[in-house]
Scaffold this active site. Structure first.
Site, PDB file in Angstrom:
ATOM      1  N   GLY A  41      13.013  -8.325  34.269  1.00  0.00           N
ATOM      2  CA  GLY A  41      14.264  -7.739  34.773  1.00  0.00           C
ATOM      3  C   GLY A  41      15.345  -7.780  33.704  1.00  0.00           C
TER       4      GLY A  41
ATOM      5  N   GLU B 277       4.982   9.113   1.799  1.00  0.00           N
ATOM      6  CA  GLU B 277       6.143   9.618   1.046  1.00  0.00           C
ATOM      7  C   GLU B 277       7.131  10.259   2.014  1.00  0.00           C
ATOM      8  OE1 GLU B 277       4.556  12.199  -1.963  1.00  0.00           O
ATOM      9  OE2 GLU B 277       3.548  10.528  -2.976  1.00  0.00           O
TER      10      GLU B 277
ATOM     11  N   GLN C 186       9.903  -5.210  32.602  1.00  0.00           N
ATOM     12  CA  GLN C 186      10.116  -4.978  34.031  1.00  0.00           C
ATOM     13  C   GLN C 186       9.973  -6.286  34.818  1.00  0.00           C
ATOM     14  OE1 GLN C 186      11.078  -1.965  34.386  1.00  0.00           O
ATOM     15  NE2 GLN C 186      11.501  -2.064  36.574  1.00  0.00           N
TER      16      GLN C 186
ATOM     17  N   GLU D 184      -0.251   3.305   9.961  1.00  0.00           N
ATOM     18  CA  GLU D 184      -1.696   3.416   9.694  1.00  0.00           C
ATOM     19  C   GLU D 184      -2.341   4.533  10.544  1.00  0.00           C
ATOM     20  OE1 GLU D 184      -3.898   0.068   8.557  1.00  0.00           O
ATOM     21  OE2 GLU D 184      -2.137  -1.141   8.117  1.00  0.00           O
TER      22      GLU D 184
ATOM     23  N   ILE E 239       7.181   1.338   3.276  1.00  0.00           N
ATOM     24  CA  ILE E 239       6.109   0.548   2.668  1.00  0.00           C
ATOM     25  C   ILE E 239       6.233  -0.933   3.078  1.00  0.00           C
ATOM     26  CG2 ILE E 239       4.975  -0.076   0.492  1.00  0.00           C
ATOM     27  CD1 ILE E 239       4.912   2.994   1.236  1.00  0.00           C
TER      28      ILE E 239
ATOM     29  N   PHE F  17       0.876  -1.174   0.000  1.00  0.00           N
ATOM     30  CA  PHE F  17       0.000   0.000   0.000  1.00  0.00           C
ATOM     31  C   PHE F  17       0.911   1.221   0.000  1.00  0.00           C
ATOM     32  CE2 PHE F  17      -2.841   2.945   2.416  1.00  0.00           C
ATOM     33  CZ  PHE F  17      -4.051   2.738   1.760  1.00  0.00           C
TER      34      PHE F  17
ATOM     35  N   THR G  78      -0.709   7.731  13.257  1.00  0.00           N
ATOM     36  CA  THR G  78      -0.104   7.788  14.592  1.00  0.00           C
ATOM     37  C   THR G  78      -1.185   7.923  15.672  1.00  0.00           C
ATOM     38  OG1 THR G  78      -0.016  10.188  14.466  1.00  0.00           O
ATOM     39  CG2 THR G  78       1.941   9.009  13.678  1.00  0.00           C
TER      40      THR G  78
HETATM   41  N1  COS Z   1     -13.632   7.827   4.575  1.00  0.00           N
HETATM   42  C1  COS Z   1     -14.133   8.414   3.459  1.00  0.00           C
HETATM   43  N2  COS Z   1     -13.789   9.657   3.070  1.00  0.00           N
HETATM   44  C2  COS Z   1     -12.912  10.316   3.845  1.00  0.00           C
HETATM   45  C3  COS Z   1     -12.362   9.769   5.008  1.00  0.00           C
HETATM   46  C4  COS Z   1     -12.759   8.477   5.369  1.00  0.00           C
HETATM   47  N3  COS Z   1     -12.281   7.900   6.459  1.00  0.00           N
HETATM   48  N4  COS Z   1     -11.509  10.662   5.558  1.00  0.00           N
HETATM   49  C5  COS Z   1     -11.531  11.736   4.788  1.00  0.00           C
HETATM   50  N5  COS Z   1     -12.366  11.519   3.735  1.00  0.00           N
HETATM   51  C6  COS Z   1     -12.698  12.467   2.675  1.00  0.00           C
HETATM   52  C7  COS Z   1     -13.361  13.683   3.287  1.00  0.00           C
HETATM   53  O1  COS Z   1     -14.749  13.487   3.436  1.00  0.00           O
HETATM   54  C8  COS Z   1     -13.010  14.775   2.299  1.00  0.00           C
HETATM   55  O2  COS Z   1     -13.870  14.727   1.186  1.00  0.00           O
HETATM   56  P1  COS Z   1     -15.105  15.776   1.041  1.00  0.00           P
HETATM   57  O3  COS Z   1     -14.487  17.135   1.074  1.00  0.00           O
HETATM   58  O4  COS Z   1     -15.722  15.397  -0.274  1.00  0.00           O
HETATM   59  O5  COS Z   1     -15.989  15.519   2.215  1.00  0.00           O
HETATM   60  C9  COS Z   1     -11.636  14.372   1.786  1.00  0.00           C
HETATM   61  O6  COS Z   1     -11.527  12.955   2.028  1.00  0.00           O
HETATM   62  C10 COS Z   1     -10.520  15.082   2.515  1.00  0.00           C
HETATM   63  O7  COS Z   1     -10.618  14.756   3.871  1.00  0.00           O
HETATM   64  P2  COS Z   1     -10.037  15.647   5.027  1.00  0.00           P
HETATM   65  O8  COS Z   1     -10.476  17.060   4.825  1.00  0.00           O
HETATM   66  O9  COS Z   1     -10.363  14.991   6.316  1.00  0.00           O
HETATM   67  O10 COS Z   1      -8.468  15.565   4.760  1.00  0.00           O
HETATM   68  P3  COS Z   1      -7.314  16.176   5.631  1.00  0.00           P
HETATM   69  O11 COS Z   1      -6.193  16.328   4.685  1.00  0.00           O
HETATM   70  O12 COS Z   1      -7.783  17.317   6.449  1.00  0.00           O
HETATM   71  O13 COS Z   1      -6.977  15.094   6.755  1.00  0.00           O
HETATM   72  C11 COS Z   1      -6.232  12.996   7.630  1.00  0.00           C
HETATM   73  C12 COS Z   1      -6.905  13.789   6.533  1.00  0.00           C
HETATM   74  C13 COS Z   1      -5.215  13.735   8.497  1.00  0.00           C
HETATM   75  C14 COS Z   1      -7.314  12.389   8.490  1.00  0.00           C
HETATM   76  C15 COS Z   1      -5.524  11.918   6.824  1.00  0.00           C
HETATM   77  O14 COS Z   1      -4.532  12.518   6.001  1.00  0.00           O
HETATM   78  C16 COS Z   1      -4.939  10.820   7.629  1.00  0.00           C
HETATM   79  O15 COS Z   1      -5.639   9.882   8.029  1.00  0.00           O
HETATM   80  N6  COS Z   1      -3.619  10.874   7.854  1.00  0.00           N
HETATM   81  C17 COS Z   1      -2.915   9.738   8.380  1.00  0.00           C
HETATM   82  C18 COS Z   1      -2.403   8.967   7.227  1.00  0.00           C
HETATM   83  C19 COS Z   1      -2.027   7.609   7.622  1.00  0.00           C
HETATM   84  O16 COS Z   1      -2.738   6.911   8.339  1.00  0.00           O
HETATM   85  N7  COS Z   1      -0.902   7.173   7.107  1.00  0.00           N
HETATM   86  C20 COS Z   1      -0.437   5.862   7.317  1.00  0.00           C
HETATM   87  C21 COS Z   1      -0.215   5.273   5.980  1.00  0.00           C
HETATM   88  S1  COS Z   1      -0.228   3.559   5.955  1.00  0.00           S
HETATM   89  S2  COS Z   1       1.292   3.050   7.036  1.00  0.00           S
END
Ligand code: COS
Length: 382
Positions: free
Chosen positions: A338, A127, A335, A362, A157, A123, A364
């Site tokens: 030991g 980046e 702990q 997935e 990844i 997945f 933090t």
């Molecule tokens: N399911 C469906 N749609 C979603 C969603 C979800 N869980 N989360 C967001 N969306 C949609 C929103 O509804 C929005 O669309 P609309 O404007 O049409 O409503 C769009 O996606 C953008 O969402 P949002 O405004 O929440 O985006 P942000 O950039 O503000 O924030 C976060 C998104 C921070 C929540 C997201 O980037 C995130 O989860 N970050 C962590 C990433 C992660 O887990 N990385 C690990 C990778 S795998 S090791």
């Protein structure tokens, strides 16, 4: 929500539990030291049907619901986080996303191959410059006739160098989440290179990798879902993926508890087993309560998935609590052990190192808190 497992669920859990005890636990230290799981394990995971849980039988899957999947993730997590990651990424993040968004051709091409263990998936979202802020990723896909040319870098990844196909999120439009699309990119394409990241604190058996795409050509038919829908696809995959991480964390916390109970019963100090001391019992009691509480949060989230109810916040709560509980349990287990907890002849040091990543990948713990906070207040603090 019924808190009693059905007979079939108990059988599935026991199958996974016995297999992990026989085929994973005895090798976990050796794989950790070698920084490489024996990938023959993939064939065995497939034979047991664990790589096809929740995938339709017509595509080679073994059926079952989300709770079934969570039960197996707990058992794999108890044995080895790197092995759990093989399944939760290939199946949970990639195969299930193809099942949800793929065309019939995409499903036929990839799903049977995942379920049989022939192909693993990765997945490719994170980046070097965008981890938590996934919506600002900069990998680009540029249209070239009927194809796309993808260029960019992905990091951390899971399954990266093992995967036969990468679910790559790339920018096809404007800045921000709405300009992202998803692509199924075979990893043997020209311009696709990868490098395994060594020297990790934990999760050492996993082929965690850095991927570089240099004008990798993919057909438009290899795009997954609608143009511009990639970010939502990623978020929906992660909503469920977080339950799998939570479940794996429960398994890890349980491993800490079981190891601590056994060791505390054997280890004698001041002429008594250390289990007879109140301060040791306190640690064991805390581990047990938090492990059970974490499992209940996982089951609640899985049950919401199975009943078709909104589950995102419940998934974040489960992921936050269970991953932090695993870190705490591992710390307490050290702990209890030991000095012996500090050497890898005993398993708890590895539990600590493996637990630590659960609060990072997935999403933090901080991202989970902000998601829960946003759901409760209606205000985004990102
Ligand atoms: N399911 C469906 N749609 C979603 C969603 C979800 N869980 N989360 C967001 N969306 C949609 C929103 O509804 C929005 O669309 P609309 O404007 O049409 O409503 C769009 O996606 C953008 O969402 P949002 O405004 O929440 O985006 P942000 O950039 O503000 O924030 C976060 C998104 C921070 C929540 C997201 O980037 C995130 O989860 N970050 C962590 C990433 C992660 O887990 N990385 C690990 C990778 S795998 S090791």
């Amino acid at each position: 929500m019924d808190l009693t497992l059905s007979e079939e669920q108990e059988q599935l859990r026991d199958l996974a539990r016995d297999w992990v005890e026989r085929e994973v636990v005895p090798h976990a230290t050796e794989w950790d030291r070698a920084e490489q799981v024996d990938t023959k394990i993939v064939g065995k995971l497939a034979e047991l049907g664990f790589l096809g849980l929740g995938i339709d039988e017509e595509f080679g899957g073994s059926g079952g619901d989300f709770l079934d999947y969570a039960l197996v993730m707990e058992e794999l997590g108890r044995g080895d986080t790197s092995v759990r990651g093989i399944v939760s990424v290939t199946l949970g993040l990639v195969a299930k996303t193809i099942q949800a968004y793929g065309t019939v051709e995409q499903k036929q091409r990839w799903l049977p191959s995942f379920c049989s263990g022939e192909t693993l998936g990765c997945f490719a979202l994170t980046e070097p410059g965008t981890g938590s802020d996934a919506g600002n990723l900069v990998t680009r896909a540029v249209r070239d006739g009927d194809d796309w040319l993808i260029s960019g870098e992905k990091i951390f990844i899971t399954n990266g160098t093992w995967a036969g196909v990468a679910l790559v999120f790339a920018r096809t439009g404007n800045p921000g989440p709405k300009g992202v699309s998803a692509f199924l990119v075979p990893t043997d394409r020209a311009g696709f290179s990868r490098r395994e990241i060594k020297g990790k604190l934990g999760l050492r058996g996993q082929a965690t990798a850095e991927l570089t795409l240099d004008n990798v050509r993919v057909a438009d038919a290899e795009r997954l879902g609608e143009l511009g829908e990639g970010f939502k696809i990623a978020m929906k995959a992660l909503d469920k993926g977080r339950i799998a991480v939570a479940s794996g964390s429960v398994g890890l916390a349980r491993a800490c508890l079981e190891a601590s109970v056994a060791y505390a019963g054997e280890r004698t100090q001041f002429a008594k087993p250390i289990a007879s001391y109140q301060l040791v019992q306190e640690m064991i009691a805390e581990m047990a309560v938090e492990t059970d509480a974490a499992r209940l949060l996982v089951w609640r989230a899985a049950d919401l998935v199975d009943r078709g109810q909104p589950f995102g916040t419940a998934a974040s709560m489960a992921k936050l609590f269970a991953s932090e509980a695993a870190v705490k349990a591992a710390n307490q287990a050290i702990q209890v052990f030991g000095g012996y907890g500090y050497v890898d002849e005993f398993p708890v040091g590895k539990f600590m190192r493996d637990a630590r990543v659960q609060t990072l990948y997935e999403g933090t713990s901080q991202i989970q808190k902000l998601l829960i906070g946003r759901a409760l207040t209606g205000i985004s603090a990102f």
